[in-house]
Design an enzyme around this catalytic site. Structure first.
Site, PDB file in Angstrom:
ATOM      1  N   ASP A 157       0.823  -1.124  -0.035  1.00  0.00           N
ATOM      2  CA  ASP A 157       0.024  -0.008   0.150  1.00  0.00           C
ATOM      3  C   ASP A 157       0.836   1.180  -0.094  1.00  0.00           C
ATOM      4  O   ASP A 157       0.809   2.317  -0.630  1.00  0.00           O
ATOM      5  CB  ASP A 157      -1.086  -0.270   1.259  1.00  0.00           C
ATOM      6  N   ASP A 205       0.560  -7.631 -10.773  1.00  0.00           N
ATOM      7  CA  ASP A 205      -0.446  -7.502 -11.628  1.00  0.00           C
ATOM      8  C   ASP A 205      -0.860  -5.838 -11.217  1.00  0.00           C
ATOM      9  O   ASP A 205      -0.979  -5.050 -11.947  1.00  0.00           O
ATOM     10  CB  ASP A 205      -1.677  -8.414 -11.507  1.00  0.00           C
TER      11      ASP A 205
END
Ligand code: NAD
Length: 345
Positions: free
Chosen positions: A205, A229
């Site tokens: 994050d 991804d």
């Protein structure tokens, strides 16, 4: 001698992008003998599978494939052909460079990132089941073997390509066992490169925020499958969007080159889609085949046409269609001498 390469045009915008890319690669001065095979929705009815055996056999035989995007039904239907290919051929490393190009309207002008994504496990192992009617479980698999292998790939890539730092990205504060093992594996491999390649790690994050605010602080990132991804789309967004983001899936015995983007069905057959990502994937393929000069000429030509802005597709703000964009790159290639390096353009 011509390189025999499997060409999978794919679904949606895939066939028109494949045609454009093939024309550009044929104009690169390197000879190709294309073995065209179909996979995806279109072959489901005739073969009962979106990935017929002869497609896999073709790649195994030729060891190299250039592939357009393939549609994956959401929530039901067949499994992703892209994931099946990566698993069946052991294409364990997904390489996704993201580099700014002059002429594109982006927030930053100096992004030069390489995303190295583990390609075979994590939540993509596809082990899911329902628990009764109202719950479902997906199992996340992380192994030391696959984590060390991808970390070594990232460090070797950094050494071979003059990069200085590898950042491992994880969520080991929450998934202490699975992501913890990924991080531990990266640290083990990093020790072998101490003094040559810097190593650090970031929680995913925080990594996303840092990339949006200070992308120039990062160089090569190594991530487990799912974070890889997501973060590679973020990186593509920093340098002009999915239309310009190339990729490579590399294994010990075979390699498949494909764009980061999908089949964008709403643009299929309209001569509107941007061929850059597949063409640049072709340049990665040229490098893999041992032709760095031809790769650099292709990259330099793409960058020059984009910088000029007269022959690009609508997503890049230009007036051209897919095929006119490819024409301009082919024309540019003809006047780009050997040694006109992409890194200098
Ligand atoms: P997508 O990448 O196909 O499209 C998202 C949007 O990005 C498009 O609507 C379009 O606006 C833009 N875009 C993408 N490629 C472009 C191009 N070359 N030129 C111009 N604009 C472009 O993503 P999606 O809509 O989430 O997925 C569509 C299908 O593709 C799904 O079935 C998905 O599973 C599949 N997919 C395949 C691959 C692959 O083959 N490796 C990768 C991602 C998605």
């Amino acid at each position: 001698m011509a390189h025999r390469v499997t060409l999978i045009p794919g679904d949606g915008i895939g066939p028109e992008l494949a045609e454009a890319s093939r024309r550009v690669l044929d104009a690169s001065g390197i000879e190709f003998d294309w073995e065209v095979v179909d996979a995806g929705e279109a072959v489901m009815a005739s073969y009962g599978t979106p990935l017929p055996e002869h497609v896999l056999e073709s790649i195994v035989r030729n060891k190299v494939a250039l592939k357009g995007p393939i549609t994956t039904p959401v929530g039901e239907g067949f499994r992703s052909v892209n994931v099946m290919l990566r698993q069946a051929l052991g294409l364990y490393a997904n390489l996704r460079p993201a580099r700014s190009m002059p002429g594109l309207d982006t927030r930053y002008q100096d992004v030069d990132l390489v995303i190295v994504r583990e390609n075979t496990e994590d939540l993509y192992a596809g082990i899911e089941h329902r628990v009764g009617r109202d719950a479902a479980e997906s199992i996340k698999i992380i192994t030391r073997e696959a984590s060390e292998r991808i970390a070594r790939f990232a460090f070797d890539y950094a050494v071979a390509n003059g990069r200085h730092k590898v950042t491992a990205v994880h969520k080991a504060n929450i998934m202490k066992l699975s992501d913890g093992l990924f991080l531990e594996s990266c640290r083990t491999i990093a020790a072998d490169y101490e003094g040559r390649i810097e190593f650090e790690d970031r929680i995913v994050d925080n990594m996303c925020m840092q990339l949006v605010q200070k992308p120039d602080l990062y160089d090569v990132l190594v991530l487990p499958n799912l974070y890889g991804d997501i973060v590679s789309d973020l990186a593509a967004g920093l340098v002009g969007g999915l239309g310009v983001a190339p990729g490579a899936n590399i294994g010990t015995d075979a390699a498949v080159f494909e764009p980061v983007h999908g089949s964008a069905p709403k643009y299929a057959g309209l001569n509107k889609a941007n061929p850059t990502a597949l063409i640049l994937s072709g340049a990665l393929m040229l490098r893999h085949l041992g032709h760095p000069d031809a790769a650099e000429r292709v990259e330099a030509s793409v960058r020059a046409v984009i910088a000029e802005g007269r022959s690009t597709t609508q997503d890049l703000g230009g007036p051209a269609g897919t095929s006119q964009f490819a024409d301009a790159i082919v024309e540019r290639l003809a006047s780009t001498p050997a040694g006109a390096g992409a890194r200098a353009s």
